[in-house]
Design an enzyme around this catalytic site. Structure first.
Site, mmCIF file in Angstrom:
data_model
loop_
_atom_site.group_PDB
_atom_site.id
_atom_site.type_symbol
_atom_site.label_atom_id
_atom_site.label_comp_id
_atom_site.label_asym_id
_atom_site.label_seq_id
_atom_site.Cartn_x
_atom_site.Cartn_y
_atom_site.Cartn_z
ATOM 1 N N GLU A 158 0.888 -1.177 0.000
ATOM 2 C CA GLU A 158 0.000 0.000 0.000
ATOM 3 C C GLU A 158 0.913 1.211 0.000
ATOM 4 O O GLU A 158 1.382 1.645 1.056
ATOM 5 C CB GLU A 158 -0.882 0.001 1.258
ATOM 6 C CG GLU A 158 -1.856 -1.156 1.343
ATOM 7 C CD GLU A 158 -3.082 -0.973 0.460
ATOM 8 O OE1 GLU A 158 -3.217 0.082 -0.190
ATOM 9 O OE2 GLU A 158 -3.901 -1.899 0.433
ATOM 10 N N CYS B 261 -2.186 9.317 2.201
ATOM 11 C CA CYS B 261 -1.896 8.698 0.900
ATOM 12 C C CYS B 261 -2.949 9.136 -0.110
ATOM 13 O O CYS B 261 -2.682 9.190 -1.308
ATOM 14 C CB CYS B 261 -1.851 7.189 1.023
ATOM 15 S SG CYS B 261 -3.289 6.513 1.855
HETATM 16 P P1 NAD Z 1 8.219 5.334 4.588
HETATM 17 O O1 NAD Z 1 8.311 4.605 3.310
HETATM 18 O O2 NAD Z 1 9.303 6.263 4.955
HETATM 19 O O3 NAD Z 1 8.103 4.277 5.804
HETATM 20 C C1 NAD Z 1 7.025 3.363 5.859
HETATM 21 C C2 NAD Z 1 7.413 2.185 6.723
HETATM 22 O O4 NAD Z 1 8.388 1.404 6.019
HETATM 23 C C3 NAD Z 1 8.062 2.567 8.059
HETATM 24 O O5 NAD Z 1 7.601 1.703 9.072
HETATM 25 C C4 NAD Z 1 9.528 2.331 7.780
HETATM 26 O O6 NAD Z 1 10.268 2.102 8.945
HETATM 27 C C5 NAD Z 1 9.435 1.098 6.897
HETATM 28 N N1 NAD Z 1 10.640 0.789 6.133
HETATM 29 C C6 NAD Z 1 11.401 1.628 5.399
HETATM 30 N N2 NAD Z 1 12.454 0.968 4.870
HETATM 31 C C7 NAD Z 1 12.346 -0.314 5.277
HETATM 32 C C8 NAD Z 1 13.136 -1.479 5.069
HETATM 33 N N3 NAD Z 1 14.261 -1.455 4.361
HETATM 34 N N4 NAD Z 1 12.726 -2.637 5.616
HETATM 35 C C9 NAD Z 1 11.590 -2.689 6.347
HETATM 36 N N5 NAD Z 1 10.812 -1.619 6.608
HETATM 37 C C10 NAD Z 1 11.191 -0.439 6.066
HETATM 38 O O7 NAD Z 1 6.804 6.095 4.581
HETATM 39 P P2 NAD Z 1 6.223 7.160 5.611
HETATM 40 O O8 NAD Z 1 6.912 8.452 5.428
HETATM 41 O O9 NAD Z 1 6.135 6.559 6.981
HETATM 42 O O10 NAD Z 1 4.717 7.270 5.098
HETATM 43 C C11 NAD Z 1 4.327 8.086 4.039
HETATM 44 C C12 NAD Z 1 4.149 7.284 2.770
HETATM 45 O O11 NAD Z 1 3.250 6.198 3.000
HETATM 46 C C13 NAD Z 1 3.530 8.098 1.655
HETATM 47 O O12 NAD Z 1 4.139 7.781 0.437
HETATM 48 C C14 NAD Z 1 2.073 7.648 1.677
HETATM 49 O O13 NAD Z 1 1.400 7.862 0.464
HETATM 50 C C15 NAD Z 1 2.231 6.204 2.002
HETATM 51 N N6 NAD Z 1 1.001 5.641 2.546
HETATM 52 C C16 NAD Z 1 0.270 4.814 1.750
HETATM 53 C C17 NAD Z 1 -0.926 4.306 2.210
HETATM 54 C C18 NAD Z 1 -1.774 3.406 1.345
HETATM 55 O O14 NAD Z 1 -2.660 2.773 1.878
HETATM 56 N N7 NAD Z 1 -1.547 3.334 0.055
HETATM 57 C C19 NAD Z 1 -1.375 4.601 3.511
HETATM 58 C C20 NAD Z 1 -0.590 5.435 4.299
HETATM 59 C C21 NAD Z 1 0.598 5.950 3.808
#
Ligand code: NAD
Length: 517
Positions: A262, A296
Site C-alpha cells: 500500500e 496517501c
Molecule cells: P516510509 O516509506 O518512509 O516508511 C514506511 C514504513 O516502512 C516505516 O515503518 C519504515 O520504517 C518502513 N521501512 C522503510 N524501509 C524499510 C526497510 N528497508 N525494511 C523494512 N521496513 C522499512 O513512509 P512514511 O513516510 O512513513 O509514510 C508516508 C508514505 O506512505 C507516503 O508515500 C504515503 O502515500 C504512504 N502511505 C500509503 C498508504 C496506502 O494505503 N496506500 C497509507 C498510508 C501511507
C-alpha cells in the site's frame, strides 16, 4: 505538552511501560526520541529492539500462529470482538495520542481509531464467512471444493501517517483468518503503536491467546530488513512510500514470499463544468488540507474545466484564507503541523521547484509564522496550505511527485477525455474523483472497459480522501496493487487449497485419460 502525554498514558494504563520514558530526553544509542511535531520538542524516548529482541518476537509470532490457527474462526472472531470493544472504550484517548504524535487534527485522530473499531466489527462478521467454493467435478463420484486456510505469521509494516488504522486493517482481518501478526511501526509513531498493541494484547492474553499480536520497534536496518527477509513471514504487508515498496517488494519476491503493498498516491480531482461547485469546494479543501496533506489519498492535483477555473480558484483561495493552522488538539484547527523538520524542507523544495517551472502560487507557499498559528507561538513544523496554478502550457513536472505536504497543483482542461487522460498520467494510481451532475460524465469516469479512471479508488461527487472500511482499499501502478480492509481483501491473509475427493472406488483420471494396467 509533556503532561498531555503523561495524562494520555495514564488513561491508557501505560505509565509503567518499560519501553517508554518521559525523562532523559536526549538522543542516545538504543532509543528513539519522539518529537511532538506541534512544538518541535522531544516528549518521550522509546527503547529500540535489537536483533536478539527481533528474533524472540519473530519466534513468538510463529509459535503463536501454530496455536491460534487451531482455534475455530468464529471463536477467533469473539477475541476480535472483545478487542474492538476495548478500543471503543479507549477510542478518544488513543485518538488524542495519534494527534499528539503525528499532528493530525483531533477529529481525524479519533476517526482513525474509529476506523479500527469498524474493521474489528467487519472482521467479527467475516469470521463466520471465510467461504470457499464447491465446483462440479468432471469425474463421476468425485467431489471438488476450495478451502481457505490460515497463512502464517504476518509481518505488518506501517507508515507514520496512519499509526493506528493501517495496523487495524491488517491485524483484525489477519486475526480472524487464523494468522498471528508482528507489527513493525514507523519510528515517527512508536507511542501509538505501543498503546494500540498493548490494549489489544491485554484482551487476547486475558482470553488465553498470548502472542497473537506482537510488536517490534527498531531501525529499518536492524529490524525491518530482518523481517522482510524472514521466511517465517509468508506475507509482508507494507504501507509507505513507493521507494520503500520497491525495496521491500524486491526482497520478499527473492524469497518467493507474498507482499501486500500500500504505497504512495498522487491523487487527482476533476471538476466538470456542470459540477455542484459548493460541494466540490468543500471536498477539495478537506482532501488537500486534511492531515496537513499527509494522507496517501490527499488531493494533490486539481483539474478544472476551463469555463469554471477562474471562479473556482478565487473561491478556493478565499476558503484557504479561513483555514486555521495550528495545534491539532485545538478546536477548529483543520491543518496541524508536518511530521518533521525534514518534511518542511521537502515542502519548501517542492514549492521552489513549482515556481521555477512557471507555477503561480495562489495561496500559502511558505512556512507558517508562529504569530499566525492557533494558538500563536507554537514552535513546530507548520506550513501554509498552498495552491499552485500550473502555467498555461499545463507543464508542471513537480506535480508528478508525491510531496507529503498540503500543496495543491491546479490545471485546466477542455474536454472530459483530456481530464481523465491527464489524471491517469501519473506513476501512482490510488484515489481519484470527479464532480459532475451529469450521469454520462460520471459513467465515463467509471467506464467498465477501463478507459476511465485507472485508480484503485474512483469517486463521484466526493473527495479523494476518507475511504470507508467496507470496500477494498488500495491502488494500482506504483501504489503497489495491494488491497486491504473490506470486500474480499481477507483472501490475502489466507492460503487457498483445492480439495478433490474420489468416492467412486475406481481410479478416474481427468481429461478422460485411460490407464491400462
Ligand atoms: P516510509 O516509506 O518512509 O516508511 C514506511 C514504513 O516502512 C516505516 O515503518 C519504515 O520504517 C518502513 N521501512 C522503510 N524501509 C524499510 C526497510 N528497508 N525494511 C523494512 N521496513 C522499512 O513512509 P512514511 O513516510 O512513513 O509514510 C508516508 C508514505 O506512505 C507516503 O508515500 C504515503 O502515500 C504512504 N502511505 C500509503 C498508504 C496506502 O494505503 N496506500 C497509507 C498510508 C501511507
Amino acid at each position: 505538552m509533556a503532561s498531555e502525554l503523561a495524562s494520555i498514558l495514564n488513561t491508557l494504563g501505560l505509565t509503567d511501560d518499560p519501553r517508554i520514558s518521559l525523562d532523559r530526553l536526549e538522543p542516545g544509542a538504543g532509543f528513539v526520541l519522539c518529537e511532538n511535531p506541534t512544538t518541535g520538542e522531544a516528549m518521550a524516548r522509546v527503547r529500540l529492539d535489537d536483533a536478539d529482541a527481533y528474533e524472540r518476537a519473530a519466534s513468538e509470532a510463529h509459535a503463536a500462529f501454530l496455536r491460534w490457527r487451531t482455534v475455530p474462526a468464529p471463536v477467533r472472531g469473539q477475541v476480535v470482538r472483545a478487542i474492538g470493544d476495548e478500543l471503543r472504550v479507549h477510542r478518544d484517548a488513543l485518538g488524542r495520542l495519534v494527534s499528539l504524535e503525528v499532528g493530525k487534527s483531533l477529529p481525524e485522530g479519533i476517526g482513525e481509531v474509529q476506523e479500527t473499531v469498524d474493521i474489528a466489527d467487519f472482521a467479527v462478521g467475516l469470521s463466520r464467512q471465510l467461504y470457499g467454493l464447491t465446483m462440479p467435478s468432471e469425474r463421476a463420484m468425485h467431489a471438488m471444493r476450495e478451502q481457505w486456510l490460515p497463512l502464517g505469521a504476518i509481518g505488518v509494516i506501517t507508515a507514520f501517517n496512519f499509526p493506528n488504522a493501517v495496523w487495524g486493517w491488517n491485524a483484525m482481518l489477519a486475526a480472524v483468518c487464523g494468522d498471528s501478526v508482528l507489527w513493525k511501526p514507523s519510528l515517527l509513531a512508536p507511542l501509538t503503536a505501543i498503546a494500540t498493541n498493548t490494549i489489544c494484547q491485554r484482551v487476547a492474553s486475558r482470553m488465553g491467546h498470548e502472542g497473537v499480536f506482537g510488536l517490534v520497534i527498531g531501525e529499518d536496518q536492524v529490524v525491518g530488513e530482518r523481517m522482510i527477509a524472514d521466511k517465517r513471514f509468508p506475507l509482508i504487508s507494507a504501507t509507505g512510500s513507493c521507494r520503500m515498496g520497491r525495496h521491500v517488494g524486491g526482497v520478499v519476491a527473492q524469497r518467493l514470499g507474498r507482499c501486500l503493498l500500500e504505497l504512495g498516491g498522487n491523487n487527482a480531482l476533476i471538476v466538470e463544468r456542470d459540477a455542484d461547485l459548493d460541494l466540490a469546494l468543500k471536498s477539495v479543501v478537506f482532501g488537500a488540507i486534511g492531515t496537513a496533506g499527509q494522507r496517501c489519498t490527499t488531493t494533490r492535483r486539481l483539474y478544472l474545466h476551463e469555463s469554471i477555473a477562474d471562479e473556482f480558484c478565487e473561491r478556493l483561495v478565499r476558503a484557504y484564507a479561513s483555514v486555521k493552522v495550528g495545534d491539532p488538539l485545538a478546536k477548529g484547527v483543520l491543518c496541524g503541523p508536518l511530521v518533521s523538520a525534514a518534511a518542511v524542507e521537502g515542502f519548501e523544495s517542492a514549492v521552489a521547484a513549482a515556481k521555477s517551472q512557471g507555477g503561480e502560487v495562489l495561496a500559502g507557499g511558505s512556512r507558517a509564522e508562529a504569530s499566525e498559528l492557533t494558538p500563536p507561538g507554537l514552535g513546530g513544523h507548520f506550513v501554509r496550505p498552498t495552491i499552485v496554478r500550473a502555467p498555461a502550457s499545463g507543464e508542471l513536472p513537480i506535480a508528478r511527485e508525491e510531496t507529503f505536504a498540503p500543496i495543491l497543483y491546479v490545471f485546466t482542461f477542455k474536454t472530459l477525455e483530456e481530464a481523465i487522460a491527464k489524471q491517469n498520467d501519473a506513476d501512482q494510481g490510488l484515489s481519484s474523483a470527479i464532480f459532475t451532475e451529469s450521469a454520462r460524465s460520471a459513467e465515463r469516469f467509471l467506464d467498465p472497459s477501463g478507459a476511465g479512471s485507472d485508480c484503485g479508488l474512483a469517486y463521484v461527487n466526493l473527495g479523494t480522501s476518507g475511504a470507508e472500511i467496507g470496500g477494498a482499499f488500495g491502488g494500482e501502478k506504483d501504489t503497489g496493487g495491494g488491497r486491504e480492509s473490506g470486500s474480499d481483501s481477507w483472501k490475502a491473509y489466507m492460503r487457498r487449497q483445492t480439495c478433490s475427493v474420489n468416492f467412486s472406488g475406481e481410479l478416474r483420471l481427468a481429461q478422460g485419460i485411460e490407464l491400462d494396467l
